[in-house]
Design a protein around this motif. Structure first.
Motif, PDB file in Angstrom:
ATOM      1  N   PHE A 177       0.805  -1.218   0.000  1.00  0.00           N
ATOM      2  CA  PHE A 177       0.000   0.000   0.000  1.00  0.00           C
ATOM      3  C   PHE A 177       0.847   1.281   0.000  1.00  0.00           C
ATOM      4  O   PHE A 177       0.288   2.375  -0.052  1.00  0.00           O
ATOM      5  CB  PHE A 177      -0.921   0.016   1.225  1.00  0.00           C
ATOM      6  N   VAL A 178       2.180   1.161   0.054  1.00  0.00           N
ATOM      7  CA  VAL A 178       2.991   2.361   0.277  1.00  0.00           C
ATOM      8  C   VAL A 178       3.226   3.182  -0.988  1.00  0.00           C
ATOM      9  O   VAL A 178       3.594   4.350  -0.890  1.00  0.00           O
ATOM     10  CB  VAL A 178       4.357   2.012   0.920  1.00  0.00           C
ATOM     11  N   ASP A 179       3.037   2.592  -2.160  1.00  0.00           N
ATOM     12  CA  ASP A 179       3.308   3.334  -3.393  1.00  0.00           C
ATOM     13  C   ASP A 179       2.281   2.964  -4.460  1.00  0.00           C
ATOM     14  O   ASP A 179       2.433   1.965  -5.174  1.00  0.00           O
ATOM     15  CB  ASP A 179       4.720   3.026  -3.902  1.00  0.00           C
ATOM     16  N   PRO A 180       1.222   3.745  -4.619  1.00  0.00           N
ATOM     17  CA  PRO A 180       0.185   3.423  -5.613  1.00  0.00           C
ATOM     18  C   PRO A 180       0.673   3.561  -7.051  1.00  0.00           C
ATOM     19  O   PRO A 180       0.021   3.079  -7.973  1.00  0.00           O
ATOM     20  CB  PRO A 180      -0.926   4.442  -5.307  1.00  0.00           C
ATOM     21  N   LEU A 181       1.831   4.193  -7.254  1.00  0.00           N
ATOM     22  CA  LEU A 181       2.355   4.321  -8.611  1.00  0.00           C
ATOM     23  C   LEU A 181       2.928   3.004  -9.110  1.00  0.00           C
ATOM     24  O   LEU A 181       2.773   2.642 -10.277  1.00  0.00           O
ATOM     25  CB  LEU A 181       3.441   5.404  -8.645  1.00  0.00           C
ATOM     26  N   GLU A 182       3.575   2.233  -8.215  1.00  0.00           N
ATOM     27  CA  GLU A 182       4.219   0.979  -8.626  1.00  0.00           C
ATOM     28  C   GLU A 182       3.543  -0.256  -8.058  1.00  0.00           C
ATOM     29  O   GLU A 182       3.674  -1.346  -8.612  1.00  0.00           O
ATOM     30  CB  GLU A 182       5.690   0.988  -8.201  1.00  0.00           C
ATOM     31  N   LEU A 183       2.860  -0.112  -6.935  1.00  0.00           N
ATOM     32  CA  LEU A 183       2.273  -1.281  -6.278  1.00  0.00           C
ATOM     33  C   LEU A 183       0.762  -1.248  -6.428  1.00  0.00           C
ATOM     34  O   LEU A 183       0.264  -1.233  -7.547  1.00  0.00           O
ATOM     35  CB  LEU A 183       2.742  -1.326  -4.820  1.00  0.00           C
ATOM     36  N   ARG A 184       0.027  -1.191  -5.341  1.00  0.00           N
ATOM     37  CA  ARG A 184      -1.439  -1.220  -5.463  1.00  0.00           C
ATOM     38  C   ARG A 184      -1.963   0.149  -5.851  1.00  0.00           C
ATOM     39  O   ARG A 184      -1.932   1.099  -5.068  1.00  0.00           O
ATOM     40  CB  ARG A 184      -2.072  -1.681  -4.149  1.00  0.00           C
ATOM     41  N   GLU A 185      -2.480   0.235  -7.056  1.00  0.00           N
ATOM     42  CA  GLU A 185      -2.914   1.538  -7.562  1.00  0.00           C
ATOM     43  C   GLU A 185      -4.164   2.063  -6.856  1.00  0.00           C
ATOM     44  O   GLU A 185      -4.471   3.255  -6.948  1.00  0.00           O
ATOM     45  CB  GLU A 185      -3.175   1.468  -9.062  1.00  0.00           C
ATOM     46  N   ASP A 186      -4.881   1.175  -6.146  1.00  0.00           N
ATOM     47  CA  ASP A 186      -6.086   1.618  -5.448  1.00  0.00           C
ATOM     48  C   ASP A 186      -5.791   2.065  -4.017  1.00  0.00           C
ATOM     49  O   ASP A 186      -6.709   2.355  -3.256  1.00  0.00           O
ATOM     50  CB  ASP A 186      -7.129   0.500  -5.428  1.00  0.00           C
ATOM     51  N   SER A 187      -4.510   2.129  -3.660  1.00  0.00           N
ATOM     52  CA  SER A 187      -4.161   2.498  -2.288  1.00  0.00           C
ATOM     53  C   SER A 187      -4.248   4.005  -2.084  1.00  0.00           C
ATOM     54  O   SER A 187      -3.742   4.794  -2.892  1.00  0.00           O
ATOM     55  CB  SER A 187      -2.736   2.033  -1.959  1.00  0.00           C
ATOM     56  N   TYR A 188      -4.871   4.385  -0.975  1.00  0.00           N
ATOM     57  CA  TYR A 188      -4.907   5.786  -0.558  1.00  0.00           C
ATOM     58  C   TYR A 188      -4.005   6.009   0.650  1.00  0.00           C
ATOM     59  O   TYR A 188      -4.035   7.068   1.269  1.00  0.00           O
ATOM     60  CB  TYR A 188      -6.334   6.208  -0.217  1.00  0.00           C
ATOM     61  N   MET A 190       1.136   4.083 -15.027  1.00  0.00           N
ATOM     62  CA  MET A 190       1.051   4.131 -16.488  1.00  0.00           C
ATOM     63  C   MET A 190       0.754   2.742 -17.046  1.00  0.00           C
ATOM     64  O   MET A 190       0.227   2.588 -18.134  1.00  0.00           O
ATOM     65  CB  MET A 190       2.358   4.674 -17.064  1.00  0.00           C
ATOM     66  N   VAL A 191       1.136   1.712 -16.291  1.00  0.00           N
ATOM     67  CA  VAL A 191       0.891   0.334 -16.708  1.00  0.00           C
ATOM     68  C   VAL A 191       0.128  -0.374 -15.605  1.00  0.00           C
ATOM     69  O   VAL A 191       0.497  -0.291 -14.444  1.00  0.00           O
ATOM     70  CB  VAL A 191       2.216  -0.408 -16.975  1.00  0.00           C
ATOM     71  N   LYS A 192      -0.947  -1.023 -15.944  1.00  0.00           N
ATOM     72  CA  LYS A 192      -1.708  -1.755 -14.948  1.00  0.00           C
ATOM     73  C   LYS A 192      -0.909  -2.957 -14.472  1.00  0.00           C
ATOM     74  O   LYS A 192      -0.324  -3.688 -15.283  1.00  0.00           O
ATOM     75  CB  LYS A 192      -3.047  -2.236 -15.527  1.00  0.00           C
ATOM     76  N   GLN A 193      -0.876  -3.153 -13.151  1.00  0.00           N
ATOM     77  CA  GLN A 193      -0.129  -4.275 -12.598  1.00  0.00           C
ATOM     78  C   GLN A 193      -1.022  -5.039 -11.644  1.00  0.00           C
ATOM     79  O   GLN A 193      -1.791  -4.448 -10.897  1.00  0.00           O
ATOM     80  CB  GLN A 193       1.115  -3.790 -11.862  1.00  0.00           C
ATOM     81  N   LYS A 194      -0.896  -6.328 -11.673  1.00  0.00           N
ATOM     82  CA  LYS A 194      -1.688  -7.180 -10.788  1.00  0.00           C
ATOM     83  C   LYS A 194      -0.865  -7.508  -9.562  1.00  0.00           C
ATOM     84  O   LYS A 194       0.176  -8.156  -9.648  1.00  0.00           O
ATOM     85  CB  LYS A 194      -2.109  -8.468 -11.504  1.00  0.00           C
ATOM     86  N   ILE A 195      -1.309  -7.022  -8.409  1.00  0.00           N
ATOM     87  CA  ILE A 195      -0.654  -7.336  -7.148  1.00  0.00           C
ATOM     88  C   ILE A 195      -1.474  -8.399  -6.445  1.00  0.00           C
ATOM     89  O   ILE A 195      -2.641  -8.174  -6.113  1.00  0.00           O
ATOM     90  CB  ILE A 195      -0.530  -6.077  -6.252  1.00  0.00           C
ATOM     91  N   VAL A 196      -0.913  -9.548  -6.215  1.00  0.00           N
ATOM     92  CA  VAL A 196      -1.626 -10.648  -5.571  1.00  0.00           C
ATOM     93  C   VAL A 196      -1.830 -10.329  -4.111  1.00  0.00           C
ATOM     94  O   VAL A 196      -0.901  -9.927  -3.416  1.00  0.00           O
ATOM     95  CB  VAL A 196      -0.842 -11.965  -5.708  1.00  0.00           C
ATOM     96  N   ILE A 197      -3.057 -10.472  -3.631  1.00  0.00           N
ATOM     97  CA  ILE A 197      -3.334 -10.207  -2.211  1.00  0.00           C
ATOM     98  C   ILE A 197      -4.001 -11.411  -1.589  1.00  0.00           C
ATOM     99  O   ILE A 197      -4.474 -12.306  -2.256  1.00  0.00           O
ATOM    100  CB  ILE A 197      -4.215  -8.956  -2.044  1.00  0.00           C
TER     101      ILE A 197
END
Length: 851
Positions: A291-302, A844-851
């Motif tokens: 959750f610490v970087d929505p640019l590279e990790l989970r894009e839905d993180s606030y 810029m690129v959608k990434q799938k983060i497994v949770i």
């Protein structure tokens, strides 16, 4: 003493089947516990019960809480501390400490290897699936280099005594280990309330550890940074351990920030403060990795900061613990830890582990499936929160379902030997019971090694026969005593290096979220106080008119009812569609305005909004403030809204609410310096009181009434304004509209007058820092100056002129309406200038983060 001779131990031995901390295998008392048990016996049952009650009271009074998700009793469950500590001798502790340091060193090397050369995988010490199937592995962190000697800056191990009498490692915590703050608060509370327990016992204190902890954060700053700016990153008040985040912020003096307080600019992380952007050098994070970087990790993180990982790569900031460290909170590593230890250190593990079988290997998988009833099965990640299977208690159908799930993806499962850990005496309902315990220890990087906290956090099972130990499942905690043979001082000193420690000492450094919550705390408190006083005044009038619930014959009450709706903006209420029906039973509507938490504008909803702001600022509030705040919550919680309310019961509720609100507002000024943020609270408070002052006057004195009704209206206005005595003392005359307007609106020396409030707002806004590159400051100041000029130049005689049909004071209405709009514009300008959290970056690129 013997256990059998002490009534506190009645039935203690009845069902002990495994190792107990107090008893040796031959049922003799463990020497480590002798002195403590003698002290407990001397204190006696009644005193012990009294001391436990005092501990419970103090924990609640100090606001020590633990959030439980989806708890029907709500957030902020009181933290439970049992009066009986857990005891371990220093000689044994030294061996535990040695094992913890070894394990911290080992995990640090594993972490570096996983995101570095990956020799463990290349040399077949560790199967790659153990790492790559773990959702804590973040490929985005690959090959990141750190400037600190240790990547793993904080390590926590959960330990418990195994069947051989030695301390075993149960779990590793490496991502954002929690519990240090709770452990320290436990020690403070026990030493304050139950000092008799310490008689003739030398308990090691944790003060040196916390001094080292603070120094570790300072030393973690990137190279060539002097006087680093350090922040504590929290997910917010709803996080389960938010109390601890605020506690450490208050203890260490570092800002408590949320993700939207921070922003990446020009390759650095900056904190959005009232003065603009302030560079951050070290982040102590309490936000999970993904959750610490929505640019590279989970894009839905606030919860995080877009672009943080790139700043870390460039070594322009240090994150403690590093992003990606969650991968070694991995039960799949356990079967291989001894081999890894031999690979790196050429030695075995000092502390034993639970025998474990990783199901990603064919032989081990078959063995687990064949003997599954004998095991505890868990996933290799987040086993503390999901799908921990005690297979001996599962039905045949459940076993088959579990086997199919394992076979679907065996790499993600581990089976562990069923171990019953030790129990320790816990004071429950007037006697001591054996309860399963787990101890959480803490270690931090110091130089090229690690230092370990003497003690830690002990958690206790919620029931006597409960096998699992979990706060989420209702467990309690204990103080953790490491007993020394040498005399110890009970004085705990926490002094930081003032030449390097930078704390929030100036309003320019105030994080934007903190500033916003201070501003809105002022607004909500002002709104709650004015609303309470006005409704209380109406209830008193109802009582004086010998009101009955079916019909009101009083003309003034009808005007006051309508004023309530207009002041609180709870339409339709007494003025909109259906108002005639509402007026048939006004007490029902008033009850809703007071108690309905879901109704916007109600007193209950306002107090709930303040509650949210309060928790966001709890690192700033004093313990006295918490006690008053908690008394407000208890007052409302204990009010029985299910019964048909009476005027008397509602009035009593409001009386007590007003008293506590005033007490809380007085304490605020003692807890925060003006240049540390109190200024924002003052602006919010005065702005809300001015806004509601205008609303009351527009509802009550813009209209012209016949003489007797006019007198009652003016008296009601002054009464709700707590100004009736001031008026009588100042004017010594019959109530008149011109004198009331002069006092309530135009008096420049009276703190409750609108003129005074507007001038105070202007002076306070002038003291706010001017953010670089923004015109918002000048806009808010310009707007409030227009408002002050309007009210300053008003002619009171012209102001009170009536229209042609003698029913309205149009000039007064026009002035109040314009002032209301100007206040609203001023508030918006302040929010846009100082509390803007809208900046976002997206992947810029959608990434799938497994949770």
């Amino acid at each position: 003493m013997t256990i059998d001779s002490n009534k506190l131990f009645k039935d203690y031995l009845s069902d002990i089947k495994n190792y107990d901390e107090v008893l040796k295998p031959n049922k003799e008392i463990n020497q480590n516990w002798n002195t403590l048990l003698e002290n407990i016996s001397t204190i006696g049952d009644e005193k012990l019960k009294s001391l436990q009650s005092e501990i419970d009271w103090l924990m609640a009074e100090n606001g020590v809480t633990y959030n439980v998700y989806n708890d029907p009793n709500g957030l902020n469950r009181p933290w439970n501390l049992n009066i009986i500590p857990f005891v371990i001798n220093e000689d044994e502790w030294k061996e535990v400490e040695r094992g913890i340091k070894q394990r911290a060193e080992l995990l640090d090397l594993i972490l570096k290897d996983i995101y570095g050369e990956r020799k463990l995988i290349k040399n077949k010490i560790l199967p790659p699936e153990v790492i790559y199937e773990h959702r804590g592995f973040l490929r985005h962190c690959d090959q990141i280099k750190y400037t600190t000697a240790k990547s793993l800056m904080i390590y926590s191990a959960e330990i418990s005594r195994g069947p051989d009498g030695r301390m075993w490692v149960v779990n590793d915590r490496t991502q954002a280990p929690s519990g240090m703050g709770y452990a320290l608060e436990n020690r403070f509370t026990t030493s304050r309330i139950a000092s008799e327990l310490y008689n003739n016992i030398n308990v090691k204190q944790p003060s040196a550890f916390f001094n080292d902890f603070n120094q570790m954060l300072i030393d973690a700053a990137p190279k060539d940074v002097e006087n680093p700016n350090i922040v504590i990153l929290t997910p917010g008040p709803h996080n389960e351990t938010y109390f601890e985040h605020a506690y450490l912020s208050s203890l260490l003096g570092y800002p408590l920030v949320k993700g939207n307080d921070l922003i990446v600019r020009n390759g650095f992380v900056w904190m959005k403060s009232l003065d603009g952007l302030k560079k951050v050098d070290v982040i102590l994070r309490r936000v999970d990795d993904v959750f610490v970087d929505p640019l590279e990790l989970r894009e839905d993180s606030y919860l995080g900061i877009a672009g943080l990982l790139e700043v870390v790569r460039n070594q322009n900031i240090t994150v403690v613990n590093p992003v990606g460290s969650g991968v070694i909170e991995n039960s799949g590593l356990v079967p291989f830890m001894n081999a890894i230890c031999n690979y790196f250190f050429k030695e075995d593990l000092i502390l034993p582990q639970i025998a474990s079988w990783w199901c990603g290997q064919e032989k081990e998988l078959n063995f687990v499936l064949k003997n599954i009833k004998n095991f505890v099965v868990k996933r290799i990640d987040r086993s503390n929160r999901e799908s921990l299977f005690f297979c001996e208690f599962l039905s045949e159908v459940e076993i088959e379902v579990l086997k199919k799930e394992i076979l679907k993806n065996p790499c993600r499962f581990v089976a562990q030997e069923k171990i019953s850990f030790s129990s320790a005496p816990t004071y429950i309902n007037g006697k001591l019971e054996p309860r399963k315990i787990v101890c959480r220890t803490f270690s931090i990087a110091k130089g090229n090694g690690y230092t370990v906290m003497p003690g830690g956090l002990v958690r206790v099972a919620s029931e006597r026969k409960e096998l699992r130990v979990s706060n989420q499942r209702g467990g309690v905690s204990k103080d953790f005593w490491v007993i020394s043979n040498e005399l110890q001082t009970n004085i705990q000193q926490y002094t930081w290096n003032s030449s390097q420690n930078i704390s929030v000492s100036d309003i320019n450094d105030l994080p934007s979220n903190t500033a916003e919550n201070l501003f809105w705390s002022g607004r909500y408190l002002g709104r709650a106080l004015v609303t309470s006083r006005f409704i209380r005044m109406v209830l008193n009038n109802m009582n004086n008119e010998q009101y009955n619930s079916r019909k009101s014959e009083s003309e003034i009450l009808n005007y006051l009812y309508k004023a309530i709706t207009n002041i609180t903006s709870t339409f339709p209420g007494f003025v909109g569609e259906g108002s005639e029906k509402t007026l048939e039973n006004p007490l029902k509507e008033i009850q809703s305005l007071i108690l309905d938490e879901n109704r916007i504008g109600s007193l209950a909803q306002t107090l709930n909004s303040f509650n949210n702001s309060y928790y966001s600022l709890r690192n700033l509030w004093s313990k006295d403030m918490w006690r008053v705040f908690d008394s407000i919550k208890k007052l409302w919680r204990n009010y029985n809204a299910d019964e048909q309310p009476s005027i008397a019961s509602l009035t009593k509720l409001l009386d007590r609410t007003v008293t506590r609100l005033i007490a809380f507002m007085g304490l605020i000024e003692e807890s925060i310096l003006v240049n540390q943020g109190l200024l924002l609270y003052f602006i919010g408070l005065q702005m809300e009181q001015a806004t509601m002052n205008i609303a009351k006057c527009r509802s009550l004195i813009v209209f012209n009434y016949e003489e007797q009704l006019n007198y009652e209206i003016l008296e009601s206005l002054l009464s709700s304004h707590e100004s009736l005595n001031i008026y009588r003392y100042s004017y010594r005359s019959y109530l008149s509209i011109d004198n009331v307007v002069n006092l309530v609106l135009l008096d420049k020396e009276y703190p409750k007058s609108l003129s005074y409030q507007l001038k105070r707002i202007e002076k306070d806004i002038e003291r706010l820092p001017i953010p670089k590159g923004t015109l918002g400051f000048s806009k808010s100041l310009e707007t409030i100056r227009v408002a002050n000029k309007l009210i300053k130049n008003v002619d009171s005689i012209t102001l009170l002129n009536l229209n042609e049909d003698k029913t309205l004071r149009n000039n007064l209405e026009d002035l109040l309406s314009e002032l209301s709009d100007l206040l609203h514009e001023t508030s918006l300008s302040i929010s846009n200038t100082y509390f803007d959290h809208t900046y976002q970056q997206t992947q810029m690129v959608k990434q799938k983060i497994v949770i």
